[in-house]
Design an enzyme around this catalytic site. Structure first.
Site, PDB file in Angstrom:
ATOM      1  N   PRO A   2      -8.584   0.137  29.975  1.00 56.28           N
ATOM      2  CA  PRO A   2      -8.302   0.444  31.388  1.00 56.28           C
ATOM      3  C   PRO A   2      -9.165   1.584  31.906  1.00 56.28           C
ATOM      4  CG  PRO A   2      -6.497   1.171  29.968  1.00 56.28           C
ATOM      5  CD  PRO A   2      -7.446   0.403  29.110  1.00 56.28           C
ATOM      6  N   GLU A   3      -9.680   1.388  33.103  1.00 54.91           N
ATOM      7  CA  GLU A   3     -10.439   2.437  33.781  1.00 54.91           C
ATOM      8  C   GLU A   3      -9.648   2.857  35.020  1.00 54.91           C
ATOM      9  OE1 GLU A   3     -14.600   1.593  34.287  1.00 54.91           O
ATOM     10  OE2 GLU A   3     -14.612   0.177  32.628  1.00 54.91           O
TER      11      GLU A   3
END
Ligand SMILES: [Zn+2]
Length: 279
Positions: A2-3
């Site tokens: 996840p960013e």
């Protein structure tokens, strides 16, 4: 992994179900993930009211009425599951479970255990060891052409690596850096110190636009930021270069002028780019 946009949509999903509600039950099922989980966490959360949420880089902060914030990081593989309360069985790799007074059950699942859960006094969130060294938020005004240029002075690393450095800018990861560099027409291999003037003036707005569009895509494709399987955040998103090795880049006239999107490995991670568009 996840960013920033994925973390933002997960946070918005948590906010939709938890903000303003009391935690009726909480339990941690391990003493540690990447770092130790505070002893007695379940007891300390039980009965607390959730006041608000904040995202900092890839971290989520859940502020409680007792004066503490829960600090969450999804690591490489962390997921938040939300469903109606009443199930006692624990999902495999589910390390933290909360139930609200309204009857929602939130589980934090992290098979690889690179995530983290900690408690920090709300008034001292930014002094927490995991947050203290973070650079500016890319969507804040503090992240600007001037601030980015200044932080890259003298840096001989490739711009791709510099943008992944959370001390330079917080929350960017492999995918969004590839996308922003393509949109700005900047080679991922270019030495970071050369990003100033016109190049920085192109890059900063493209970083902001790439992230803003991805957050909007999460908001529009998910109801309350929840997928149909109960998982918070994440969404289908059409990348321009990421994962598209060999495809036309969409900007060039095509073969033979452009050889299509190339893949190269930098610092152990795949970079996707068009060598004609990006200089
Ligand atoms: Zn091209």
């Amino acid at each position: 992994m996840p960013e920033l946009p994925e973390v933002e949509t997960v946070m918005r999903g948590l906010r939709a179900r938890l903000e303003g509600h009391r935690i009726a039950r909480a339990a941690a099922h391990r003493p540690d993930l990447r770092w130790p989980i505070p002893p007695g966490l379940g007891r300390r959360l039980t009965g607390a009211r959730v006041l608000s949420f904040r995202r900092r880089g890839k971290y989520i902060l859940m502020r409680l009425d007792g004066g503490d914030s829960v600090l969450l990081h999804l690591g490489m593989s962390g997921r938040m599951l939300i469903e109606r309360a009443g199930r006692n069985a624990v999902t495999p790799h589910e390390h933290l479970v909360l139930e609200t007074d309204e009857g929602w059950r939130v589980g934090f699942v992290d098979p690889r255990r690179f995530g983290s859960v900690d408690l920090v006094p709300t008034a001292q969130e930014d002094a927490h060891k995991l947050l203290a060294g973070l650079g500016p938020e890319p969507l804040d005004a503090a992240f600007s052409v001037a601030s980015l240029s200044a932080s890259l002075v003298g840096k001989r690393t490739p711009i791709k690596a510099a943008l992944l450095d959370q001390k330079i800018v917080a929350g960017l990861g492999n995918i969004y850096v590839c996308e922003a560099l393509f949109r700005a027409g900047i080679s991922p291999q270019r030495s970071a110190h050369t990003i100033s003037g016109a190049r920085a003036t192109r890059l900063v707005p493209e970083i902001k636009a790439t992230l803003t569009e991805a957050i909007a895509a999460g908001g529009s494709s998910l109801r309350d930021y929840v997928q149909t399987n109960g998982e918070l955040g994440y969404f289908q998103h059409a990348w321009k270069v990421y994962g598209r090795e060999g495809e036309p880049c969409g900007r060039c006239p095509g073969k033979p002028v452009c050889q299509g999107i190339r893949r190269l490995v930098q610092s152990g991670r795949s970079t996707f780019y068009c060598s004609r568009v990006q200089r």
